[in-house]
Design a protein around this motif. Structure first.
Motif, short mmCIF file in Angstrom:
data_model
loop_
_atom_site.label_atom_id
_atom_site.label_comp_id
_atom_site.label_asym_id
_atom_site.label_seq_id
_atom_site.Cartn_x
_atom_site.Cartn_y
_atom_site.Cartn_z
N PRO A 145 35.10 -52.10 -35.68
CA PRO A 145 34.85 -51.22 -34.48
C PRO A 145 35.89 -51.39 -33.24
O PRO A 145 36.54 -50.38 -32.66
CB PRO A 145 33.52 -51.46 -33.76
N ALA A 146 36.31 -52.44 -32.95
CA ALA A 146 37.20 -53.02 -32.02
C ALA A 146 38.56 -52.39 -32.27
O ALA A 146 39.10 -51.92 -31.20
CB ALA A 146 37.15 -54.43 -31.98
N ALA A 147 39.01 -52.49 -33.55
CA ALA A 147 40.61 -51.96 -33.77
C ALA A 147 40.54 -50.54 -33.67
O ALA A 147 41.24 -49.92 -33.30
CB ALA A 147 40.73 -52.47 -35.29
N ILE A 148 39.42 -49.74 -33.96
CA ILE A 148 39.22 -48.39 -34.12
C ILE A 148 39.44 -47.76 -32.60
O ILE A 148 39.92 -46.90 -32.13
CB ILE A 148 38.15 -47.80 -34.95
N GLU A 149 38.55 -48.80 -31.86
CA GLU A 149 38.51 -48.37 -30.39
C GLU A 149 40.04 -48.43 -29.66
O GLU A 149 40.53 -47.74 -29.12
CB GLU A 149 37.78 -49.35 -29.57
N TRP A 197 37.17 -48.65 -44.65
CA TRP A 197 36.13 -47.41 -44.91
C TRP A 197 34.84 -47.77 -44.27
O TRP A 197 34.34 -46.95 -43.61
CB TRP A 197 35.87 -47.10 -46.14
N LEU A 198 34.32 -49.01 -44.42
CA LEU A 198 33.30 -49.43 -43.77
C LEU A 198 33.24 -49.42 -42.25
O LEU A 198 32.35 -49.04 -41.65
CB LEU A 198 32.87 -51.00 -44.31
N ALA A 199 34.34 -49.71 -41.62
CA ALA A 199 34.59 -49.91 -40.22
C ALA A 199 34.54 -48.37 -39.84
O ALA A 199 33.83 -48.30 -38.69
CB ALA A 199 35.99 -50.38 -39.53
N HIS A 201 32.76 -45.84 -41.14
CA HIS A 201 31.43 -45.58 -41.50
C HIS A 201 30.29 -45.94 -40.20
O HIS A 201 29.68 -45.64 -40.15
CB HIS A 201 30.80 -46.43 -43.02
N VAL A 202 30.67 -47.22 -39.78
CA VAL A 202 30.01 -47.94 -38.80
C VAL A 202 30.20 -47.05 -37.55
O VAL A 202 29.19 -46.79 -36.85
CB VAL A 202 30.49 -49.36 -38.81
N CYS A 203 31.50 -46.77 -37.13
CA CYS A 203 31.60 -46.34 -35.66
C CYS A 203 32.59 -45.11 -35.61
O CYS A 203 32.88 -44.56 -34.41
CB CYS A 203 32.13 -47.40 -34.93
N GLY A 204 33.53 -44.94 -36.71
CA GLY A 204 34.69 -43.87 -36.57
C GLY A 204 34.20 -42.62 -36.32
O GLY A 204 34.78 -41.96 -35.31
N ARG A 205 33.30 -42.31 -36.99
CA ARG A 205 32.69 -40.58 -36.80
C ARG A 205 32.20 -40.50 -35.43
O ARG A 205 32.32 -39.43 -34.78
CB ARG A 205 31.78 -40.37 -37.69
#
Length: 305
Positions: A145-149, A197-199, A201-205
């Motif tokens: 999640p931190a990387a996606i943020e 994909w799991l990251a 799934h956890v927060c991307g959408r």
């Protein structure tokens, strides 16, 4: 075009390096670099690139012979260019955009972007190009999640442009001595896709509700682990209509297994050409139309076909 082979209208995942980009790799003294036609990467054995694989005329003839309307080519993320220091990587990314945008039909372009110093303004300019279908990012930049943020400014630009994200394996770590050459493709590449994909799934959408996203190589088959996910306290949940799974390097059994979990509407054809060739799963005419035509159209445009 052979009468026995109906048109395969879209290939969402190919690699084709224009001459100017090849020259840029040959001019380098640090990874990644080319010496003549041998590619040198930090984590993999030297790889003999085939000149014919990057001959634009030959590749175009092959696509037209197969009835292709769109062949979307990308910077190969295992090169590690997106992870280079921003000043170093930006020049190579600029060369990629400028040279790839000069490719003839049916080629289209996945944009690239630095993940060490994300520049949403530069990305916005590139996404304004009609021949750019979206942005490719390495799975190694979307690990949690931190990387996606951290990459949120880039993902936000994609949402505003209405164009999709393609998640591709990134650079592999150094391969232990004595292992076969296929090790990076089967171990770090697959695990990178699974983790990204799991990251997502956890927060991307939740963070990017309108973004269409495609994972190459069926996301490393991550959705097939839904029973283990449930056993450990997670849940697959409702199938996300804006998550897509590109088929390269997998055949009938893996594709069929994915359809049983995520349905047919999210499966899109990609070949990973020149490293692999298009696969015909043999799952019927309706499936073929969905995966080669209708689903790629929805991924790339957001509109049904």
């Amino acid at each position: 075009m052979s009468e026995a082979l109906p048109p395969r209208l879209a290939d969402c995942h190919q690699h084709l390096w224009p001459e100017r980009f090849l020259d840029a790799l040959r001019s380098r003294d640090a990874y990644p670099y080319l010496r003549d036609w041998t590619l040198h990467l930090a984590g993999e054995d030297p790889y003999p690139v085939q000149a014919k694989d990057h001959d634009v005329s030959l590749r175009r003839a092959a696509e037209l012979a197969e009835g292709r309307e769109i062949a979307a080519v990308s910077l190969s993320s295992p090169l590690g260019i997106e992870h280079l220091p921003a000043a170093e990587g930006a020049g190579l990314i600029d060369v990629w955009h400028e040279s790839a945008l000069g490719l003839p039909d049916p080629f289209r372009v996945w944009a690239a972007a630095s993940v060490t110093d994300p520049d949403p303004g530069a990305l916005s300019t590139v996404l304004g190009e009609e021949r750019v279908v979206g942005l490719q990012l390495p799975a190694t930049a979307l690990t949690d999640p931190a990387a996606i943020e951290r990459l949120g400014p880039l993902l936000g630009e994609l949402e505003r442009a209405g164009k999709p994200l393609l998640v591709h394996p990134g650079p592999a770590p150094a391969c232990p001595p004595g292992l076969p050459s296929w090790w990076p493709a089967l171990v770090p590449y697959v695990s990178q896709l699974h983790q990204s994909w799991l990251a997502w799934h956890v927060c991307g959408r939740e963070r990017h509700p309108a973004l269409r996203i495609a994972f190459v190589a069926l996301a490393g088959l991550a959705p097939l682990h839904h029973e283990r996910l449930a056993a450990r306290g997670g849940a697959l949940g409702v199938v996300d209509p804006n998550v897509f799974y590109e088929t390269s390097s997998y055949g009938t059994r893996a594709i069929d297994a994915m359809v049983r979990v995520v349905g047919v509407d999210g499966i899109v054809h990609g070949s990973d050409r020149p490293y692999a060739e298009p696969c015909e799963p043999g799952l019927g005419d309706a499936f073929t139309h969905a995966v080669f035509t209708a689903n790629p159209h929805r991924l790339l445009t957001g509109e049904p076909r």
